[in-house]
Write a protein that holds these residues in place. Structure first.
Motif, PDB file in Angstrom:
ATOM      1  N   VAL A 138       0.833  -1.214   0.000  1.00  0.00           N
ATOM      2  CA  VAL A 138       0.000   0.000   0.000  1.00  0.00           C
ATOM      3  C   VAL A 138       0.858   1.250   0.000  1.00  0.00           C
ATOM      4  CG1 VAL A 138      -1.734   1.284   1.316  1.00  0.00           C
ATOM      5  CG2 VAL A 138      -1.900  -1.205   1.122  1.00  0.00           C
ATOM      6  N   GLU A 139       1.969   1.236   0.735  1.00  0.00           N
ATOM      7  CA  GLU A 139       2.804   2.428   0.827  1.00  0.00           C
ATOM      8  C   GLU A 139       3.410   2.817  -0.512  1.00  0.00           C
ATOM      9  OE1 GLU A 139       5.756   2.307   3.805  1.00  0.00           O
ATOM     10  OE2 GLU A 139       4.338   2.223   5.467  1.00  0.00           O
ATOM     11  N   MET A 140       3.529   1.895  -1.420  1.00  0.00           N
ATOM     12  CA  MET A 140       4.167   2.170  -2.700  1.00  0.00           C
ATOM     13  C   MET A 140       3.210   2.756  -3.742  1.00  0.00           C
ATOM     14  SD  MET A 140       7.316   1.402  -2.312  1.00  0.00           S
ATOM     15  CE  MET A 140       8.371   0.480  -1.187  1.00  0.00           C
ATOM     16  N   LEU A 141       1.922   2.767  -3.455  1.00  0.00           N
ATOM     17  CA  LEU A 141       0.962   3.150  -4.486  1.00  0.00           C
ATOM     18  C   LEU A 141       1.129   4.584  -4.997  1.00  0.00           C
ATOM     19  CD1 LEU A 141      -2.237   1.296  -3.245  1.00  0.00           C
ATOM     20  CD2 LEU A 141      -0.462   0.531  -4.845  1.00  0.00           C
ATOM     21  N   PRO A 142       1.401   5.579  -4.141  1.00  0.00           N
ATOM     22  CA  PRO A 142       1.644   6.918  -4.695  1.00  0.00           C
ATOM     23  C   PRO A 142       2.841   6.960  -5.640  1.00  0.00           C
ATOM     24  CG  PRO A 142       1.169   7.062  -2.358  1.00  0.00           C
ATOM     25  CD  PRO A 142       1.370   5.602  -2.665  1.00  0.00           C
ATOM     26  N   LEU A 143       3.872   6.169  -5.363  1.00  0.00           N
ATOM     27  CA  LEU A 143       5.000   6.090  -6.279  1.00  0.00           C
ATOM     28  C   LEU A 143       4.598   5.408  -7.581  1.00  0.00           C
ATOM     29  CD1 LEU A 143       7.890   5.001  -3.879  1.00  0.00           C
ATOM     30  CD2 LEU A 143       7.130   7.299  -4.464  1.00  0.00           C
ATOM     31  N   VAL A 144       3.783   4.371  -7.466  1.00  0.00           N
ATOM     32  CA  VAL A 144       3.294   3.685  -8.663  1.00  0.00           C
ATOM     33  C   VAL A 144       2.559   4.659  -9.570  1.00  0.00           C
ATOM     34  CG1 VAL A 144       1.691   1.922  -9.501  1.00  0.00           C
ATOM     35  CG2 VAL A 144       3.170   1.438  -7.544  1.00  0.00           C
ATOM     36  N   ASP A 145       1.691   5.473  -8.994  1.00  0.00           N
ATOM     37  CA  ASP A 145       0.929   6.441  -9.792  1.00  0.00           C
ATOM     38  C   ASP A 145       1.855   7.375 -10.555  1.00  0.00           C
ATOM     39  OD1 ASP A 145      -1.397   5.338  -8.794  1.00  0.00           O
ATOM     40  OD2 ASP A 145      -1.653   6.858  -7.233  1.00  0.00           O
ATOM     41  N   ARG A 146       2.875   7.882  -9.877  1.00  0.00           N
ATOM     42  CA  ARG A 146       3.764   8.860 -10.502  1.00  0.00           C
ATOM     43  C   ARG A 146       4.706   8.230 -11.509  1.00  0.00           C
ATOM     44  NH1 ARG A 146       1.965  10.625  -5.795  1.00  0.00           N
ATOM     45  NH2 ARG A 146       1.827  12.879  -5.422  1.00  0.00           N
ATOM     46  N   LEU A 147       5.115   7.022 -11.263  1.00  0.00           N
ATOM     47  CA  LEU A 147       6.037   6.362 -12.185  1.00  0.00           C
ATOM     48  C   LEU A 147       5.343   5.837 -13.434  1.00  0.00           C
ATOM     49  CD1 LEU A 147       8.225   4.395  -9.625  1.00  0.00           C
ATOM     50  CD2 LEU A 147       9.050   6.143 -11.205  1.00  0.00           C
ATOM     51  N   THR A 148       4.126   5.354 -13.295  1.00  0.00           N
ATOM     52  CA  THR A 148       3.443   4.762 -14.441  1.00  0.00           C
ATOM     53  C   THR A 148       2.693   5.796 -15.270  1.00  0.00           C
ATOM     54  OG1 THR A 148       1.496   4.264 -13.079  1.00  0.00           O
ATOM     55  CG2 THR A 148       3.173   2.536 -13.294  1.00  0.00           C
ATOM     56  N   ASP A 149       2.296   6.905 -14.668  1.00  0.00           N
ATOM     57  CA  ASP A 149       1.508   7.917 -15.376  1.00  0.00           C
ATOM     58  C   ASP A 149       1.973   9.307 -14.983  1.00  0.00           C
ATOM     59  OD1 ASP A 149      -0.354   9.175 -16.921  1.00  0.00           O
ATOM     60  OD2 ASP A 149      -2.102   8.582 -15.724  1.00  0.00           O
ATOM     61  N   PRO A 150       3.201   9.678 -15.343  1.00  0.00           N
ATOM     62  CA  PRO A 150       3.744  10.970 -14.919  1.00  0.00           C
ATOM     63  C   PRO A 150       2.972  12.165 -15.459  1.00  0.00           C
ATOM     64  CG  PRO A 150       5.160   9.931 -16.558  1.00  0.00           C
ATOM     65  CD  PRO A 150       4.161   8.905 -16.148  1.00  0.00           C
TER      66      PRO A 150
END
Length: 426
Positions: free
Chosen positions: A110-122
């Motif tokens: 769960v903690e990684m999800l904000p990073l996932v959002d920014r990395l996959t859809d900048p």
């Protein structure tokens, strides 16, 4: 090797049981004269449990989590849960290096999800859409929806499992890896074991060398090690019991959701940059999403296995791939170069000297933060119970081009981690 789609669907009976246990919670009184002076403050816990019981909407949280593509695969005879989120990039744009993000304890994917959002859809965050990455986020074995391995849960064993996921299962020839806490140590092992496949690593908790015998320690270095040991005297109780009597502790936490919350919340407050108020770093819904995942999967005990099996770890080989480090905000790292927005810059002469750090890291005078995860710098620190490690050697060119991650501040506080830039070298 094939993998199957997975979605989180907690039975209503499990949630009914959770609510009943929350309603019947018995609370303690404060041991000292100040809140949080002896662990989780009972008044805070009472309010959190009340909100968990009547205000927190697990089904809404579950739907948010299921919006991310999830899968399970069998590796080494055990199920491994992971997210596989494809990049949102313009047609014809070249594919970038896939990234592996690994959490630690008491964390979860769960903690990684904000990073996932920014990395996959900048593009959603004002960055170049051509900089989008495919991202893989596993639940470490023994956490959440990943089963605990049959053998000792060592850093090397975890690294081998994640490497098999990235290569044999997902078919990647090369990839980059990021992690913190246990996930950071595993990331270091990935770089050490598979330099031909791992393009570079980025860790929150950089390692010390396995030995300080190469030369005498300076006064500043010895002072740091003494201060770090003193901090462990006040903070290390959790790992001592998890590494020696995990089943005893797990029996209590698996039966009491309030007790489970207290055990996890204590470390989130201690290890995040919250300036005395946990809400400054982790909002209640995110915190309870993480705690509820531990509860409904019944994995608090298996998450302790890495502590029980700690003595099975061996010294890590040298890391020769490009490596970048971002120093976390734990008190033991307060003397390292850098500036925290919540405090002044450290004075000169504090922390571990440049010469001491050279025994473990290849240095470049650059700044490393989530806002510049592609830049190369190194700062030396010990990951919690990280064990002996070989030095990090080799050139340090940028890891990933055109980084898109912002610093994790209030705008993404649900990660539970606030990381600040670290200046290295003169």
């Amino acid at each position: 090797m094939s993998y199957s789609p997975f979605s989180i669907e907690v039975p209503e009976a499990v949630l009914d049981d959770l609510r009943a246990r929350l309603a019947g919670t018995r609370f303690t009184t404060r041991s000292g004269d100040r809140p949080w002076c002896a662990g989780v403050d009972p008044d805070y816990l009472r309010e959190l449990v009340a909100y968990w019981h009547t205000g927190f909407d697990w089904r809404a949280a579950e739907a948010r989590l299921n919006a991310y593509p999830q899968h399970r695969v069998t590796i080494g005879g055990r199920k491994l849960h992971f997210l596989l989120v494809r990049a949102v990039r313009p047609a014809g744009a070249p594919a970038r290096l896939p990234l592996l993000l690994s959490h630690g304890w008491p964390s979860s994917f769960v903690e990684m999800l904000p990073l996932v959002d920014r990395l996959t859809d900048p593009a959603r965050f004002g960055a170049d859409p051509a900089d989008a990455f495919d991202v893989v986020v596993p639940s470490l074995p023994g956490f959440g929806f990943s089963e605990v391995p049959a053998g000792p849960v060592t850093r090397a064993a975890l690294a081998r499992t994640l490497h098999e996921l990235m290569t044999d299962v997902l078919g990647h020839q090369r990839y980059g890896a990021f992690g913190g806490d246990v996930g950071g140590v595993v990331t270091g092992w990935l770089g050490a074991l598979y330099p031909d496949r791992v393009a570079g690593i980025h860790m929150i908790h950089p390692p010390f060398p396995a030995s300080f015998d190469a030369r005498p320690l300076s006064a500043a270095e010895q002072a740091y090690l003494d201060a770090d040991a003193a901090y462990d005297e006040t903070d290390g109780g959790y790992s001592a019991i998890m590494g020696t009597r995990p089943d005893t502790l797990a029996a209590a936490l698996a039966d009491s959701p309030a007790g489970l919350a207290a055990w996890l919340v204590d470390k989130y407050r201690d290890w995040t940059d919250n300036r005395g108020d946990l809400a400054n770093s982790v909002d209640r819904d995110t915190l309870l999403t993480i705690v509820t995942l531990y509860w409904v999967t019944g994995t608090i005990g298996s998450s302790f296995r890495q502590y029980l099996d700690f003595e099975h770890n061996t010294p890590r080989p040298d890391i020769t791939v490009p490596a970048a480090f971002t120093v976390s905000t734990e008190p033991s790292m307060a003397g390292f170069p850098g500036r925290s927005p919540s405090g002044p810059a450290p004075t000169s002469g504090t922390g571990v000297s440049r010469a001491g750090a050279d025994t473990s890291c290849h240095w470049r005078s650059r700044t490393c933060s989530p806002a510049s995860c592609g830049s190369s710098s190194a700062a030396c620190a010990r990951s919690r119970r990280g064990g002996g490690a070989g030095p990090i050697r080799g050139p340090a060119p940028p890891l990933f081009p055109s980084p898109v991650l912002p610093r994790l501040g209030p705008e993404s506080r649900e990660t539970g981690l606030h990381l600040h830039p670290v200046e290295v070298g003169p």
